[in-house]
Design a protein around this motif. Structure first.
Motif, PDB file in Angstrom:
ATOM      1  N   THR A 179       0.873  -1.187   0.000  1.00 21.60           N
ATOM      2  CA  THR A 179       0.000   0.000   0.000  1.00 21.60           C
ATOM      3  C   THR A 179       0.905   1.231   0.000  1.00 21.60           C
ATOM      4  OG1 THR A 179       0.006   0.219   2.400  1.00 21.60           O
ATOM      5  CG2 THR A 179      -1.701  -1.202   1.440  1.00 21.60           C
ATOM      6  N   PHE A 180       0.327   2.389  -0.321  1.00 19.91           N
ATOM      7  CA  PHE A 180       1.122   3.617  -0.278  1.00 19.91           C
ATOM      8  C   PHE A 180       1.730   3.791   1.114  1.00 19.91           C
ATOM      9  CE2 PHE A 180       1.274   8.005   1.265  1.00 19.91           C
ATOM     10  CZ  PHE A 180       2.375   8.435   0.541  1.00 19.91           C
ATOM     11  N   VAL A 181       0.906   3.607   2.126  1.00 17.82           N
ATOM     12  CA  VAL A 181       1.393   3.908   3.473  1.00 17.82           C
ATOM     13  C   VAL A 181       2.528   2.971   3.884  1.00 17.82           C
ATOM     14  CG1 VAL A 181       0.772   3.991   5.918  1.00 17.82           C
ATOM     15  CG2 VAL A 181      -0.709   5.053   4.223  1.00 17.82           C
ATOM     16  N   ASN A 182       2.381   1.662   3.605  1.00 15.59           N
ATOM     17  CA  ASN A 182       3.508   0.820   4.057  1.00 15.59           C
ATOM     18  C   ASN A 182       4.741   0.969   3.156  1.00 15.59           C
ATOM     19  OD1 ASN A 182       2.893  -1.173   2.096  1.00 15.59           O
ATOM     20  ND2 ASN A 182       1.624  -2.325   3.547  1.00 15.59           N
ATOM     21  N   ALA A 183       4.567   1.287   1.856  1.00 16.04           N
ATOM     22  CA  ALA A 183       5.743   1.552   1.006  1.00 16.04           C
ATOM     23  C   ALA A 183       6.440   2.836   1.480  1.00 16.04           C
ATOM     24  CB  ALA A 183       5.323   1.712  -0.454  1.00 16.04           C
ATOM     25  N   TYR A 184       5.646   3.862   1.742  1.00 10.43           N
ATOM     26  CA  TYR A 184       6.202   5.167   2.119  1.00 10.43           C
ATOM     27  C   TYR A 184       6.820   5.123   3.510  1.00 10.43           C
ATOM     28  CZ  TYR A 184       6.232  10.208   3.130  1.00 10.43           C
ATOM     29  OH  TYR A 184       6.600  11.474   3.471  1.00 10.43           O
ATOM     30  N   MET A 185       6.072   4.577   4.466  1.00  8.57           N
ATOM     31  CA  MET A 185       6.573   4.564   5.841  1.00  8.57           C
ATOM     32  C   MET A 185       7.754   3.598   5.992  1.00  8.57           C
ATOM     33  SD  MET A 185       4.894   6.905   7.140  1.00  8.57           S
ATOM     34  CE  MET A 185       5.278   6.843   8.889  1.00  8.57           C
ATOM     35  N   GLY A 186       7.743   2.503   5.199  1.00 12.40           N
ATOM     36  CA  GLY A 186       8.862   1.544   5.293  1.00 12.40           C
ATOM     37  C   GLY A 186      10.019   1.945   4.380  1.00 12.40           C
ATOM     38  N   ASN A 187       9.869   3.072   3.672  1.00 10.60           N
ATOM     39  CA  ASN A 187      10.892   3.542   2.735  1.00 10.60           C
ATOM     40  C   ASN A 187      11.298   2.430   1.768  1.00 10.60           C
ATOM     41  OD1 ASN A 187      12.193   5.704   1.770  1.00 10.60           O
ATOM     42  ND2 ASN A 187      13.556   6.008   3.534  1.00 10.60           N
ATOM     43  N   PHE A 188      10.284   1.797   1.163  1.00 16.83           N
ATOM     44  CA  PHE A 188      10.464   0.657   0.262  1.00 16.83           C
ATOM     45  C   PHE A 188      11.496   0.977  -0.820  1.00 16.83           C
ATOM     46  CE2 PHE A 188       8.631  -1.715  -3.514  1.00 16.83           C
ATOM     47  CZ  PHE A 188       9.090  -2.956  -3.107  1.00 16.83           C
ATOM     48  N   LEU A 189      12.450   0.104  -1.024  1.00 18.45           N
ATOM     49  CA  LEU A 189      13.519   0.182  -2.040  1.00 18.45           C
ATOM     50  C   LEU A 189      14.744   0.976  -1.621  1.00 18.45           C
ATOM     51  CD1 LEU A 189      11.620   0.697  -5.425  1.00 18.45           C
ATOM     52  CD2 LEU A 189      12.416  -1.401  -4.345  1.00 18.45           C
ATOM     53  N   GLN A 190      14.615   1.753  -0.525  1.00 14.62           N
ATOM     54  CA  GLN A 190      15.768   2.561  -0.106  1.00 14.62           C
ATOM     55  C   GLN A 190      16.976   1.658   0.160  1.00 14.62           C
ATOM     56  OE1 GLN A 190      15.316   5.984   0.335  1.00 14.62           O
ATOM     57  NE2 GLN A 190      17.498   6.296   0.642  1.00 14.62           N
ATOM     58  N   SER A 191      16.733   0.536   0.878  1.00 12.38           N
ATOM     59  CA  SER A 191      17.871  -0.300   1.263  1.00 12.38           C
ATOM     60  C   SER A 191      18.539  -0.892   0.027  1.00 12.38           C
ATOM     61  CB  SER A 191      17.440  -1.408   2.228  1.00 12.38           C
ATOM     62  OG  SER A 191      16.615  -2.321   1.560  1.00 12.38           O
ATOM     63  N   LEU A 192      17.727  -1.283  -0.972  1.00  8.29           N
ATOM     64  CA  LEU A 192      18.310  -1.869  -2.188  1.00  8.29           C
ATOM     65  C   LEU A 192      19.155  -0.824  -2.915  1.00  8.29           C
ATOM     66  CD1 LEU A 192      18.488  -4.077  -4.443  1.00  8.29           C
ATOM     67  CD2 LEU A 192      16.496  -2.988  -5.460  1.00  8.29           C
ATOM     68  N   CYS A 193      18.552   0.351  -3.139  1.00 11.60           N
ATOM     69  CA  CYS A 193      19.245   1.372  -3.945  1.00 11.60           C
ATOM     70  C   CYS A 193      20.525   1.823  -3.244  1.00 11.60           C
ATOM     71  CB  CYS A 193      18.336   2.558  -4.194  1.00 11.60           C
ATOM     72  SG  CYS A 193      16.838   2.082  -5.061  1.00 11.60           S
ATOM     73  N   ASP A 194      20.417   2.152  -1.960  1.00 11.76           N
ATOM     74  CA  ASP A 194      21.611   2.632  -1.248  1.00 11.76           C
ATOM     75  C   ASP A 194      22.608   1.504  -1.038  1.00 11.76           C
ATOM     76  OD1 ASP A 194      20.258   4.932  -1.156  1.00 11.76           O
ATOM     77  OD2 ASP A 194      19.895   4.951   1.002  1.00 11.76           O
ATOM     78  N   GLY A 195      22.072   0.306  -0.794  1.00 12.59           N
ATOM     79  CA  GLY A 195      22.952  -0.831  -0.465  1.00 12.59           C
ATOM     80  C   GLY A 195      23.883  -1.176  -1.606  1.00 12.59           C
ATOM     81  N   VAL A 196      23.375  -1.278  -2.815  1.00 14.91           N
ATOM     82  CA  VAL A 196      24.233  -1.693  -3.936  1.00 14.91           C
ATOM     83  C   VAL A 196      25.220  -0.573  -4.275  1.00 14.91           C
ATOM     84  CG1 VAL A 196      24.280  -2.421  -6.345  1.00 14.91           C
ATOM     85  CG2 VAL A 196      22.481  -3.266  -4.825  1.00 14.91           C
ATOM     86  N   THR A 197      24.720   0.668  -4.305  1.00 19.17           N
ATOM     87  CA  THR A 197      25.615   1.749  -4.731  1.00 19.17           C
ATOM     88  C   THR A 197      26.624   2.141  -3.647  1.00 19.17           C
ATOM     89  OG1 THR A 197      23.955   3.376  -4.147  1.00 19.17           O
ATOM     90  CG2 THR A 197      24.013   2.695  -6.447  1.00 19.17           C
ATOM     91  N   SER A 198      26.445   1.641  -2.426  1.00 19.17           N
ATOM     92  CA  SER A 198      27.441   1.959  -1.391  1.00 19.17           C
ATOM     93  C   SER A 198      28.619   0.976  -1.383  1.00 19.17           C
ATOM     94  CB  SER A 198      26.790   1.994   0.003  1.00 19.17           C
ATOM     95  OG  SER A 198      26.418   0.690   0.362  1.00 19.17           O
ATOM     96  N   ILE A 199      28.574  -0.031  -2.241  1.00 19.29           N
ATOM     97  CA  ILE A 199      29.701  -0.978  -2.324  1.00 19.29           C
ATOM     98  C   ILE A 199      30.894  -0.246  -2.955  1.00 19.29           C
ATOM     99  CG2 ILE A 199      30.472  -3.176  -3.342  1.00 19.29           C
ATOM    100  CD1 ILE A 199      28.281  -3.474  -1.142  1.00 19.29           C
ATOM    101  N   ARG A 200      32.057  -0.302  -2.301  1.00 17.05           N
ATOM    102  CA  ARG A 200      33.222   0.464  -2.779  1.00 17.05           C
ATOM    103  C   ARG A 200      33.950  -0.246  -3.918  1.00 17.05           C
ATOM    104  NH1 ARG A 200      35.234   3.969   1.106  1.00 17.05           N
ATOM    105  NH2 ARG A 200      36.233   4.967  -0.662  1.00 17.05           N
ATOM    106  N   LYS A 201      33.869  -1.575  -3.922  1.00 16.94           N
ATOM    107  CA  LYS A 201      34.594  -2.318  -4.971  1.00 16.94           C
ATOM    108  C   LYS A 201      33.748  -2.367  -6.248  1.00 16.94           C
ATOM    109  CE  LYS A 201      37.055  -4.946  -1.548  1.00 16.94           C
ATOM    110  NZ  LYS A 201      37.116  -6.148  -0.701  1.00 16.94           N
ATOM    111  N   PRO A 202      34.395  -2.493  -7.409  1.00 18.33           N
ATOM    112  CA  PRO A 202      33.612  -2.575  -8.637  1.00 18.33           C
ATOM    113  C   PRO A 202      32.664  -3.775  -8.629  1.00 18.33           C
ATOM    114  CG  PRO A 202      35.907  -2.124  -9.133  1.00 18.33           C
ATOM    115  CD  PRO A 202      35.854  -2.438  -7.668  1.00 18.33           C
ATOM    116  N   VAL A 203      31.432  -3.523  -9.051  1.00 15.49           N
ATOM    117  CA  VAL A 203      30.434  -4.595  -9.174  1.00 15.49           C
ATOM    118  C   VAL A 203      30.063  -4.685 -10.657  1.00 15.49           C
ATOM    119  CG1 VAL A 203      28.191  -5.472  -8.437  1.00 15.49           C
ATOM    120  CG2 VAL A 203      29.525  -4.032  -6.876  1.00 15.49           C
ATOM    121  N   ILE A 204      30.232  -5.882 -11.203  1.00 16.01           N
ATOM    122  CA  ILE A 204      29.977  -6.100 -12.634  1.00 16.01           C
ATOM    123  C   ILE A 204      28.733  -6.960 -12.773  1.00 16.01           C
ATOM    124  CG2 ILE A 204      30.858  -7.267 -14.700  1.00 16.01           C
ATOM    125  CD1 ILE A 204      33.698  -6.580 -13.692  1.00 16.01           C
ATOM    126  N   ALA A 205      27.758  -6.498 -13.554  1.00 13.07           N
ATOM    127  CA  ALA A 205      26.575  -7.323 -13.835  1.00 13.07           C
ATOM    128  C   ALA A 205      26.856  -8.149 -15.081  1.00 13.07           C
ATOM    129  CB  ALA A 205      25.359  -6.437 -14.054  1.00 13.07           C
TER     130      ALA A 205
END
Ligand SMILES: CCCCCCC/C=C/C(=O)SCCNC(=O)CCNC(=O)[C@H](O)C(C)(C)COP(=O)(O)OP(=O)(O)OC[C@H]1O[C@@H](n2cnc3c(N)ncnc32)[C@H](O)[C@@H]1OP(=O)(O)O
Length: 257
Positions: free
Chosen positions: A73-99
């Motif tokens: 729902t909007f409220v649980n996506a917004y209040m749980g900050n849905f996707l924040q952990s994924l977006c910040d988590g991958v881009t905070s890796i210091r070593k090169p990540v190759i897909a």
């Protein structure tokens, strides 16, 4: 760790394979949590210089797990900050990540690939942002990173029609760095990751940080940041070693210092 992920190493390369074959590697919250833990563990491991993230022959990842989205729902996506952990988590890796992308990289799967530093693709890969077809929009960077990678015309076309593009189109547009025959992709990606790992780790990290800063900074600020980082390379032991090795006509021995 459960078998939603397969973890391995090859030389100085960490390999993370998404492993939900029955759902084409759809990114469930559980899979994302495990993926972030695996990336962080490799990021901390001093024996690892670069990480390869891959999926199966059929799919890198077919997006967010649509079954999980049905109860959002909007409220649980917004209040749980849905996707924040994924977006910040991958881009905070210091070593090169190759897909290393075989098959489908759709929705969150395409966005996950774009969070990586380099995308290599198999000839059978296809990329798309089909969220419009299920009544939503890209939410993990798709509207922002795709336009930077392929330009407005192609990004808008993909996002508004939901159509996929082939590996060949993606390479031509600048989303993909190189294409491989499917059976050679993983080894090819690992070879490049090992090549990067063989260089000085702090210098590679500085280069990665500078290139990524280009997405956030105006040109003058980006150039200033690059210049400062360039100056900083001369404070490393490895810059002395690299330049002397060239002059003395011998291979450099990096100490990562
Ligand atoms: C936690 C969030 C992570 C980041 C998310 C950021 C925001 C992103 C949102 C999205 O990504 S929305 C989803 C976007 N992706 C899609 O719309 C693709 C959906 N899949 C398809 O269109 C098709 O599956 C396909 C990729 C074109 C392949 O078609 P094919 O006919 O070859 O296979 P299927 O029989 O359809 O699929 C096999 C099996 O896999 C299940 N599945 C496929 N994709 C997903 C998915 N995204 N989520 C959940 N499950 C998926 C599919 O249901 C089939 O399972 P069964 O029905 O056989 O059990």
């Amino acid at each position: 760790m459960s078998d939603l992920l397969l973890i391995a190493t090859s030389g100085n390369v960490g390999i993370v394979r998404l492993n939900r074959p029955n759902a084409l590697n759809a990114l469930s919250q559980q899979l994302i949590d495990q993926l972030l833990s695996a990336l962080r563990a490799f990021d901390k491991d001093p024996d690892i210089g670069a990480i390869v993230l891959t999926g199966s022959e059929r799919a890198f990842a077919a997006g967010a797990d649509i079954r999980e989205l049905t109860s959002l729902t909007f409220v649980n996506a917004y209040m749980g900050n849905f996707l924040q952990s994924l977006c910040d988590g991958v881009t905070s890796i210091r070593k090169p990540v190759i897909a290393a992308v075989h098959g489908f990289a759709l929705g969150g799967g395409c966005e996950l690939a774009m969070m990586c530093d380099i995308i290599y693709a198999a000839e059978n890969a296809s990329f798309g942002q089909p969220e419009v077809k299920i009544g939503t929009i890209p939410g993990a960077g798709g509207t922002q990173r795709l336009i930077r990678a392929v330009g407005k015309a192609k990004a808008m076309h993909m996002i508004l029609t939901g159509e996929m593009i082939s590996a060949q189109e993606a390479e031509k547009a600048g989303l993909v760095a190189k294409i491989f025959p499917p059976e050679e992709l993983l080894d090819g990606a690992i070879d490049y990751a090992q090549k990067i790992s063989n260089y000085s780790a702090p210098i590679v990290a500085m280069a990665k940080e500078c290139v990524n800063s280009a997405a956030d900074l105006p040109l003058t600020e980006g150039l200033r940041f690059e210049r400062r980082m360039y100056h900083a390379t001369f404070a490393t032991v490895d810059s002395k070693e690299g330049t002397r090795a060239f002059v003395e006509k011998r291979p450099a021995t990096w100490t990562h210092a």
